[in-house]
Design an enzyme around this catalytic site. Structure first.
Site, PDB file in Angstrom:
ATOM      1  N   LYS A   1       5.451  -0.053 -14.759  1.00 49.68           N
ATOM      2  CA  LYS A   1       4.323   0.010 -13.823  1.00 49.68           C
ATOM      3  C   LYS A   1       3.178   0.809 -14.444  1.00 49.68           C
ATOM      4  CE  LYS A   1       2.971   2.101  -9.350  1.00 49.68           C
ATOM      5  NZ  LYS A   1       3.443   2.757  -8.104  1.00 49.68           N
TER       6      LYS A   1
ATOM      7  N   LYS B   1      -4.310   7.468   0.586  1.00 50.80           N
ATOM      8  CA  LYS B   1      -3.351   8.575   0.608  1.00 50.80           C
ATOM      9  C   LYS B   1      -3.990   9.817   1.189  1.00 50.80           C
ATOM     10  CE  LYS B   1      -0.630   7.295  -3.468  1.00 50.80           C
ATOM     11  NZ  LYS B   1       0.668   7.139  -2.786  1.00 50.80           N
TER      12      LYS B   1
ATOM     13  N   ASP C   1       0.646   7.592 -12.223  1.00 44.95           N
ATOM     14  CA  ASP C   1       1.331   6.435 -11.647  1.00 44.95           C
ATOM     15  C   ASP C   1       1.531   5.309 -12.667  1.00 44.95           C
ATOM     16  OD1 ASP C   1       2.659   5.473  -9.432  1.00 44.95           O
ATOM     17  OD2 ASP C   1       0.884   4.560  -8.512  1.00 44.95           O
TER      18      ASP C   1
ATOM     19  N   ASP D   1      -0.666   0.713  -0.059  1.00 43.05           N
ATOM     20  CA  ASP D   1      -0.158   1.758  -0.955  1.00 43.05           C
ATOM     21  C   ASP D   1       1.179   1.348  -1.585  1.00 43.05           C
ATOM     22  OD1 ASP D   1      -0.242   4.111  -2.330  1.00 43.05           O
ATOM     23  OD2 ASP D   1       0.295   5.391  -0.621  1.00 43.05           O
TER      24      ASP D   1
ATOM     25  N   GLU E   1       1.654  -0.832  -3.832  1.00 42.08           N
ATOM     26  CA  GLU E   1       1.006  -1.699  -4.824  1.00 42.08           C
ATOM     27  C   GLU E   1       1.853  -1.904  -6.071  1.00 42.08           C
ATOM     28  OE1 GLU E   1       0.599   1.460  -4.719  1.00 42.08           O
ATOM     29  OE2 GLU E   1       0.779   2.005  -6.836  1.00 42.08           O
TER      30      GLU E   1
ATOM     31  N   ARG F   1       5.040  -2.465  -6.589  1.00 41.52           N
ATOM     32  CA  ARG F   1       5.943  -3.616  -6.545  1.00 41.52           C
ATOM     33  C   ARG F   1       5.189  -4.936  -6.690  1.00 41.52           C
ATOM     34  NH1 ARG F   1       8.062  -1.593  -0.814  1.00 41.52           N
ATOM     35  NH2 ARG F   1       7.821   0.324  -1.999  1.00 41.52           N
TER      36      ARG F   1
HETATM   37  N1  BES Z   1       2.781   5.712  -6.584  1.00 41.47           N
HETATM   38  C1  BES Z   1       3.378   5.804  -5.317  1.00 41.47           C
HETATM   39  C2  BES Z   1       4.756   6.466  -5.333  1.00 41.47           C
HETATM   40  C3  BES Z   1       4.800   7.907  -5.723  1.00 41.47           C
HETATM   41  C4  BES Z   1       4.855   8.897  -4.757  1.00 41.47           C
HETATM   42  C5  BES Z   1       4.862   8.290  -7.048  1.00 41.47           C
HETATM   43  C6  BES Z   1       4.935  10.217  -5.121  1.00 41.47           C
HETATM   44  C7  BES Z   1       4.934   9.613  -7.414  1.00 41.47           C
HETATM   45  C8  BES Z   1       4.970  10.589  -6.441  1.00 41.47           C
HETATM   46  C9  BES Z   1       3.541   4.404  -4.718  1.00 41.47           C
HETATM   47  O1  BES Z   1       2.615   3.467  -5.109  1.00 41.47           O
HETATM   48  C10 BES Z   1       3.404   4.574  -3.243  1.00 41.47           C
HETATM   49  O2  BES Z   1       2.335   4.891  -2.805  1.00 41.47           O
HETATM   50  N2  BES Z   1       4.479   4.376  -2.513  1.00 41.47           N
HETATM   51  C11 BES Z   1       4.465   4.485  -1.113  1.00 41.47           C
HETATM   52  C12 BES Z   1       5.247   3.302  -0.604  1.00 41.47           C
HETATM   53  C13 BES Z   1       5.092   3.036   0.851  1.00 41.47           C
HETATM   54  C14 BES Z   1       3.672   2.720   1.237  1.00 41.47           C
HETATM   55  C15 BES Z   1       6.005   1.889   1.175  1.00 41.47           C
HETATM   56  C16 BES Z   1       5.133   5.792  -0.720  1.00 41.47           C
HETATM   57  O3  BES Z   1       6.036   6.237  -1.424  1.00 41.47           O
HETATM   58  O4  BES Z   1       4.723   6.378   0.259  1.00 41.47           O
HETATM   59 ZN    ZN Z   2       1.715   3.740  -6.893  1.00 44.94          ZN
HETATM   60 MN    MN Z   3       0.879   3.472  -3.889  1.00 45.45          MN
END
Ligand code: BES
Ligand code: ZN
Ligand code: MN
Length: 498
Positions: free
Chosen positions: A268, A280, A291, A350, A352, A354
């Protein structure tokens, strides 16, 4: 840093600092530390009797030489109970010791491991762990400070390894692997630590191209125009609100032209994740420059593979873009297409990672990958589930999952499997598209795996969620670890048996 090996006993060497390992338990001092204690008129025993040195894991004690040994000082490194000692613990302990020594101004360091400990491991593996420990322990991100502070100028220049019974060939092999694995890991750390205004998707692509050229690998960089022609619509959807163009980065290493087997590594590469229109909250959004740690892990591993040249084929695929916010952005409720043809209802902008990995995994299959591993900072939920020292693992294929677990174990990186039972599919069912990209908070980490599984069909595949392990929240803030590099590289070395 220069590495040398010697069969001379540790306490006879005249460097700035000797590192000796002290384990807990057992009645008396053994091996190197016993010889050292005798050379120092039993001062170590005294410090132990006084409770100043306990041998607790990662306890570091610096002492004088009291004019008794040629080395200027002594660093006693606690390693915990002897029976619990693993190469992973040894590597991490050595990291702490090397960092302390460096900060104390040590330029020439000697490391020893006495026979009672070294005997448990293959000599080359032991040397590799010690080399990785020191090299990774003294790593610093250079950053963009104009002033090169005094601390920043401190470097260890020379390390002597004092090991009995290690053949020259084992030393050479361990040294090479250790240095190359550490270099790949440091390269990944650099990329992850780099700010998002410097490391854009196109800058990441240029970096990848540079290492490919350097290591004699093929590089193919797909720009936005090409992505449109190929219908990489999931990657394009995420990238739409960004002023930076996306890229699909492909590197291929052909080490076994006689084989049909191709290891596909997919990382990713979100160079910044604002969350999109479902932005966020403002706690630590700056960390989302990291990321793209999955992409960095894949590139770091490709550097190792390109240097060690195992007998196998590896294709690296890195979808790279930003997840930003403007009037063009994708919205919750939208239905998008993907390279595979499957349609996706956007439930959350958010989620994104996947989406871009869906296109990356499908593309890796199109390019002939026969076994897949993807690495991604995919979910905050994996941190809730497993914390910061363990990577989440999911798979559609038990044997391939076991293979990746074994590579991780040998590499000294912790992974733990989460289940992908059929019941979890329910979360991602959509009434308007083939699937949706998010289904609420329950089993958040597993939902990520379930989503990706839809894009690998029957190809053996492993998903590694490194959101918790890619960086530490140390006292100096964000610090990349290079998580995944050594596991992927080790996997490629094992794959070369095929
Ligand atoms: N990049 C984030 C995940 C992440 C969170 C990485 C904390 C490092 C530290 C990912 O893209 C994300 O935002 N995931 C969301 C998923 C949700 C919207 C289903 C999350 O973890 O809140
Ligand atoms: Zn992300
Ligand atoms: Mn995200």
């Amino acid at each position: 840093m220069e590495w040398k090996v010697t069969k001379e006993p540790l306490y006879t060497l005249a460097t700035d600092c000797l590192v000796v390992i002290q384990t807990q338990g057992g009645e008396s001092l053994k091996g190197c530390i016993r010889a050292m204690d005798e050379a120092l008129d039993h001062r170590i025993s005294q410090l132990m009797a006084d409770g100043e040195i306990t041998g607790r894991y990662q306890e570091v004690t610096m002492t004088h030489n009291w004019g008794k040994i040629p080395a200027k000082r002594l660093l006693i490194l606690g390693m915990g109970k002897e029976e619990d000692l693993t190469l992973e613990k040894l590597r991490n302990g050595i990291s702490v010791a090397a960092c302390k020594a460096r900060d104390a101004g040590v330029k020439r360091l000697t490391l020893g491991c006495s026979k009672n400990l070294s005997e448990r491991w293959n000599a080359a593996d032991l040397v590799q762990a010690l080399v990785e420990g020191v090299e990774l322990g003294v790593y610093r991100y250079r950053g963009y400070k104009q002033e090169n502070s005094k601390e920043n100028r401190r470097e260890i220049e020379e390390v002597w390894l004092s090991l009995e019974d290690v053949s020259d060939s084992a030393f050479e092999a361990g040294l090479e692997r250790g240095r190359v694995f550490a270099a790949g890991t440091k390269a990944a750390r650099n990329l992850v630590n780099e700010p998002a205004n410097k490391l854009t998707p196109s800058a990441l692509a240029e970096y990848a191209k540079k290492i490919a050229d350097h290591l004699g690998m093929k590089a193919e960089i797909l720009d936005e125009k090409k992505l449109k022609e190929l219908n990489m619509n999931a990657l394009l959807a995420v990238s739409k609100a960004s002023a930076e163009e996306p890229r699909m980065i492909v590197l291929s290493y052909q080490g076994a032209p006689d084989s049909q087997e191709v290891l596909g590594l997919v990382g990713k590469g979100v160079t910044f994740d604002s969350g999109g229109i479902q932005v966020k909250p403002d706690n630590g959004m700056g960390d989302m420059k990291g990321d793209m740690a999955g992409a960095a892990a894949v590139l770091g591993a490709m550097e190792v593979i390109g240097s060690l040249r195992p007998h196998c084929n590896v294709t690296a695929v890195i979808p790279a873009c930003e997840n930003m916010i403007n009037g063009n952005g994708y919205r919750p409720g939208d239905v998008i297409d993907s390279f595979s043809g499957k349609t996706i209802e956007i439930q959350h902008t958010d989620a994104e990672g996947r989406l871009i990995l869906a296109d990356g995994l499908s593309y890796a299959r199109r390019l002939g990958a026969t076994s897949l591993v993807n690495v991604a900072t995919l979910t905050g939920a994996v941190i809730v589930a497993l914390g910061r020292s363990v990577t989440g693992l999911m798979t559609n294929h038990e044997d391939w999952g076991d293979e990746v677990k074994e590579a991780a174990r040998v590499a000294g990186e912790k992974v733990w499997e989460l289940p992908m039972f059929e019941e979890y599919e329910e979360y991602l069912k959509s009434s308007v598209a083939d699937l949706k990209n998010e289904g609420g908070r329950e089993a958040g980490c597993i939902q990520g795996g379930i989503f990706l599984k839809h894009f690998v069909e029957d190809t053996p595949w492993v998903h590694l969620d490194i959101a918790g392990t890619a960086d530490t929240k140390g006292k100096e803030g964000f610090a990349a670890t290079g998580a995944g590099v050594r596991t992927l590289a080790q996997l490629a070395l094992r794959f070369s048996g095929k």
